[in-house]
Design an enzyme around this catalytic site. Structure first.
Site, PDB file in Angstrom:
ATOM      1  N   ASN A  34      32.932  42.694  42.435  1.00  0.00           N
ATOM      2  CA  ASN A  34      32.008  42.446  41.499  1.00  0.00           C
ATOM      3  C   ASN A  34      32.668  41.144  40.718  1.00  0.00           C
ATOM      4  O   ASN A  34      33.519  40.614  40.984  1.00  0.00           O
ATOM      5  CB  ASN A  34      31.896  43.449  40.662  1.00  0.00           C
ATOM      6  N   HIS A  71      58.091  38.516  38.335  1.00  0.00           N
ATOM      7  CA  HIS A  71      59.317  37.714  37.901  1.00  0.00           C
ATOM      8  C   HIS A  71      60.525  38.538  37.748  1.00  0.00           C
ATOM      9  O   HIS A  71      60.440  39.757  37.517  1.00  0.00           O
ATOM     10  CB  HIS A  71      58.779  37.283  36.440  1.00  0.00           C
ATOM     11  N   THR A 120      51.077  51.141  39.982  1.00  0.00           N
ATOM     12  CA  THR A 120      52.661  50.323  40.423  1.00  0.00           C
ATOM     13  C   THR A 120      53.101  51.165  41.738  1.00  0.00           C
ATOM     14  O   THR A 120      54.192  50.720  42.136  1.00  0.00           O
ATOM     15  CB  THR A 120      53.277  50.567  39.115  1.00  0.00           C
ATOM     16  N   LYS A 121      52.748  51.940  42.118  1.00  0.00           N
ATOM     17  CA  LYS A 121      53.178  52.817  43.496  1.00  0.00           C
ATOM     18  C   LYS A 121      52.111  52.866  44.436  1.00  0.00           C
ATOM     19  O   LYS A 121      50.838  52.950  44.240  1.00  0.00           O
ATOM     20  CB  LYS A 121      53.802  54.224  42.887  1.00  0.00           C
TER      21      LYS A 121
END
Length: 185
Positions: free
Chosen positions: A85, A115, A165-166
Site C-alpha cells: 500500500n 549505524h 528487531t528479531k
C-alpha cells in the site's frame, strides 16, 4: 589482492562508507526512478509496472501503490502477487527478499541499514547492512518497521505499528515495540 569497493563491503555486511561517489550515483539513479514511478499517470499501470521492473532486482508482477522510496532498488526482490500500500520505504543497502503473496499495509518501513554504536565511527559516516528475508503469505500491517538482519517466516503476521528487531517464526503473529509473539496461527 585488491581492496574491496565500498559497494562490495556494503553487500557483504562489512562496514562501508555510503558517501563514496559510486554509491551516491546509484542512489541518485534509484531516486530518479522512484520519482518517475510516483509521478506516473495513475491510468497507465503498464507503464508504472515497467518503471518498477527497471528499478528492482526481481519483479514478478508485483504492485506497489505510490509513493514508494528506496535506496538502490537492485537489492529488492519481489515475489509473485506482492502488494504494498501507499508510503512504502525500503532502505535496501543489503538484499531484501519477499516471498510470494506478501501484503504490506500503508507506511511500512524496511531498513537493512544500521549505524555503529561507537560515536567515533558514526561521526566518520560508517554504516553496515544486513539482509532481510520475508517469507511467503506474510502480512505486514500499517506502519510496521522491519529492521536489519530479520527473517520473517511463512504465513506470519506483523501487527500494525510493530517494530520487528528479531526473527519471526512461521505461522506466528507478532505485535508491539519491540515486536513479540502474541499467538500462533
Amino acid at each position: 589482492m585488491t581492496t574491496p569497493s565500498e559497494k562490495e563491503k556494503m553487500l557483504s555486511g562489512s562496514e562501508y562508507f555510503p558517501s563514496c561517489k559510486m554509491l551516491q550515483q546509484e542512489r541518485a539513479t534509484a531516486k530518479r526512478l522512484c520519482q518517475q514511478f510516483n509521478r506516473h499517470d495513475v491510468d497507465d499501470r503498464k507503464g508504472s509496472r515497467k518503471i518498477l521492473a527497471s528499478l528492482v532486482g526481481t519483479y514478478a508482477g508485483a504492485w506497489i501503490e505510490p509513493d514508494f522510496y528506496c535506496d538502490y532498488g537492485y537489492n529488492i526482490h519481489l515475489g509473485k502477487n506482492f502488494y504494498a500500500n501507499h508510503g512504502l520505504v525500503i532502505l535496501d543497502t543489503a538484499t531484501v527478499t519477499f516471498g510470494d503473496d506478501v501484503m504490506l499495509g500503508p507506511g511500512v518501513l524496511i531498513s537493512t541499514a544500521s549505524h555503529p554504536l561507537d560515536p567515533v565511527k558514526r561521526r566518520k559516516g560508517v554504516e553496515t547492512a544486513l539482509p532481510i528475508t520475508i517469507g511467503n503469505n506474510v502480512w505486514i500491517g500499517m506502519g510496521a518497521k522491519i529492521l536489519d538482519g530479520v527473517i520473517i517466516g511463512d504465513n506470519a503476521v506483523v501487527a500494525a505499528g510493530a517494530v520487528v528487531t528479531k526473527n519471526v517464526e512461521v505461522n506466528t503473529v507478532v505485535a508491539g515495540v519491540p515486536a513479540k509473539r502474541i499467538k500462533s496461527l
